[in-house]
Design an enzyme around this catalytic site. Structure first.
Site, short mmCIF file in Angstrom:
data_model
loop_
_atom_site.label_atom_id
_atom_site.label_comp_id
_atom_site.label_asym_id
_atom_site.label_seq_id
_atom_site.Cartn_x
_atom_site.Cartn_y
_atom_site.Cartn_z
N ASP A 43 8.81 8.65 0.68
CA ASP A 43 9.20 8.39 2.07
C ASP A 43 10.60 7.78 2.13
O ASP A 43 11.15 7.55 3.21
CB ASP A 43 8.16 7.54 2.81
CG ASP A 43 7.87 6.21 2.13
OD1 ASP A 43 8.54 5.89 1.13
OD2 ASP A 43 6.97 5.50 2.61
N SER A 44 11.21 7.56 0.96
CA SER A 44 12.63 7.17 0.91
C SER A 44 13.49 8.24 1.56
O SER A 44 14.65 8.00 1.89
CB SER A 44 13.08 6.98 -0.55
OG SER A 44 12.78 8.14 -1.31
N ASP A 82 4.10 10.90 -1.03
CA ASP A 82 3.90 9.58 -0.41
C ASP A 82 3.10 9.73 0.88
O ASP A 82 3.46 10.56 1.73
CB ASP A 82 5.27 8.99 -0.03
CG ASP A 82 5.68 7.85 -0.92
OD1 ASP A 82 4.83 7.31 -1.66
OD2 ASP A 82 6.88 7.50 -0.88
N LYS A 111 0.53 8.97 -3.24
CA LYS A 111 0.91 7.59 -3.55
C LYS A 111 0.79 6.73 -2.30
O LYS A 111 1.24 7.15 -1.22
CB LYS A 111 2.35 7.54 -4.10
CG LYS A 111 2.85 6.13 -4.34
CD LYS A 111 4.11 6.09 -5.18
CE LYS A 111 5.40 6.30 -4.43
NZ LYS A 111 5.67 5.32 -3.35
N GLU A 113 1.12 2.53 -0.84
CA GLU A 113 1.53 1.13 -1.09
C GLU A 113 0.37 0.24 -0.68
O GLU A 113 0.02 0.18 0.50
CB GLU A 113 2.79 0.82 -0.27
CG GLU A 113 3.98 1.64 -0.70
CD GLU A 113 5.26 1.35 0.08
OE1 GLU A 113 5.33 0.28 0.75
OE2 GLU A 113 6.18 2.18 0.01
N GLU A 180 7.37 -1.47 -8.40
CA GLU A 180 8.74 -1.54 -7.86
C GLU A 180 9.18 -2.99 -7.72
O GLU A 180 8.41 -3.85 -7.25
CB GLU A 180 8.81 -0.84 -6.48
CG GLU A 180 10.22 -0.95 -5.88
CD GLU A 180 10.51 -0.04 -4.70
OE1 GLU A 180 9.62 0.72 -4.28
OE2 GLU A 180 11.65 -0.10 -4.21
O1 KIV Z 1 9.75 6.65 -1.49
C1 KIV Z 1 10.21 6.55 -2.63
O2 KIV Z 1 11.15 7.25 -3.00
C2 KIV Z 1 9.60 5.57 -3.53
C3 KIV Z 1 10.43 5.02 -4.64
C4 KIV Z 1 9.84 3.82 -5.20
C5 KIV Z 1 10.72 5.93 -5.74
O3 KIV Z 1 8.49 5.20 -3.34
#
Ligand code: KIV
Length: 262
Positions: A43-44, A82, A111, A113, A180
C-alpha cells in the site's frame, strides 16, 4: 523457471537470504521477477505512485487492481498483496475482503499490519486457508494514530512485547513476518525465536530477507529518504534525461525520421 511457493520461502530460513521488493504494475514486476523471491503489492503505492502523504486511503478494489497487474507480469516470484487500512477491522470484514483478493487475483498471500488484538483474526484467516504475512513493528497504517513513523523496540518493555507478538502470530498460523523499523537486535532476536521467515525493512541484517520499496531503491522517490534505504540507481535523473531528449527531438522536428514513418 520454478514458481516460488510458501514452502520455498520457508525452506530458505537460516540458509539463504530472501530478496523482496515492491511493485505496483506488470511492467516493473516483470523486470524484478527474475531477481526477487517476493514481490509485494504494497500500500506504499499510495505514496510512491499516487503522491499521497501516507499509505491510508486506498480501498480493496484499488489494491486488487494493482495486484492483478503485478500478477500479470510475474512468472516466478511469490506475490504478496497488502490488505489496505480499514479492510480488516474485524474477523468478518477480514474474511470477506481476503476472499475478494483470492477470488479476483492469483496472488499467493496477503499481508496485514497487526497487533495483539488481531491474533484471533489471523488465526481465523489461516484456518480458512489464507496464507498470511503479519507486519509488525513500525506500521505505516497506524501513523496518523501514532503521530508519525516511530522506530520500535527501543525500550525493554516494547522489545518483550514485540517478541511475544511475533511468537503468537507464528502460533496463530502466519507463514512469515514483516519486521519494519525495529532496532536491529530485536530484528535478530525475533528471527532467531521463530521458525517462520522474517523479512526486514529497517530491521537490521539478521532478518531472513530484506525488502525495499522499488521507487526508493531505484531513485524515483525523493520526497524523503528513510535511513534504511540504499539507493541503487538514479532512476529519476535517468528518465528526466531521456524525456528531455525525446521532447527536444519533437520540438526540433527530428522525431519521427523517415525510417520511423510509414
Ligand atoms: O506497503 C509497503 O510497501 C510495505 C513496505 C514495508 C515494504 O509494507
Amino acid at each position: 523457471m520454478q514458481k516460488i511457493t510458501l514452502q520455498t520461502l520457508q525452506a530458505k530460513k537460516s540458509k539463504e537470504k530472501i530478496v523482496a521488493i515492491t511493485a505496483y504494475d506488470a511492467l516493473m514486476a516483470g523486470i524484478f521477477d527474475e531477481f526477487a523471491e517476493i514481490i509485494l503489492v504494497g500500500d506504499s503505492l499510495n505514496m510512491s505512485f499516487n503522491a499521497k502523504n501516507d499509505t491510508l486511503g486506498l480501498n480493496v478494489e484499488q489494491m486488487i487492481y494493482h495486484t492483478h497487474a503485478v500478477c500479470a507480469g510475474v512468472k516466478r516470484a511469490f506475490v504478496l498483496a497488502d490488505m489496505p487500512f480499514g479492510s480488516y477491522q474485524n474477523t468478518k470484514s477480514a474474511l470477506k475482503n481476503a476472499l475478494k483478493f483470492y477470488a479476483q487475483t492469483p496472488c499467493d498471500a496477503l499481508k496485514l499490519e497487526v497487533n495483539e488484538d488481531k491474533i484471533p483474526l489471523i488465526e481465523s484467516l489461516c484456518k480458512e486457508g489464507f496464507a498470511i504475512m503479519a507486519h509488525i513493528g513500525l506500521q505505516p497504517q497506524f501513523m496518523r494514530g501514532e503521530g508519525g513513523y516511530k522506530v520500535k523496540g527501543k525500550e525493554e518493555g516494547e522489545k518483550a512485547r514485540l517478541l511475544q507478538l511475533a511468537k503468537d502470530l507464528e502460533s496463530a498460523g502466519a507463514f512469515g513476518l514483516l519486521l519494519e523499523g525495529v532496532k536491529s537486535d530485536l530484528g535478530a532476536q525475533i528471527t532467531q525465536s521463530v521458525k517462520i521467515p522474517t523479512i526486514g525493512i529497517g530491521a537490521g541484517a539478521q532478518c531472513d530477507g530484506q525488502i525495499l520499496v522499488w521507487s526508493d531503491a531505484f531513485g524515483f522517490f525523493d520526497a524523503f529518504k528513510p535511513k534504511f534505504v540504499r539507493t541503487y540507481a538514479n532512476g529519476k535523473a535517468f528518465l528526466q534525461e531521456a524525456m528531455k531528449r525525446y521532447a527536444q527531438d519533437i520540438k526540433n522536428g527530428t522525431f519521427p525520421s523517415e525510417k520511423e514513418s510509414y
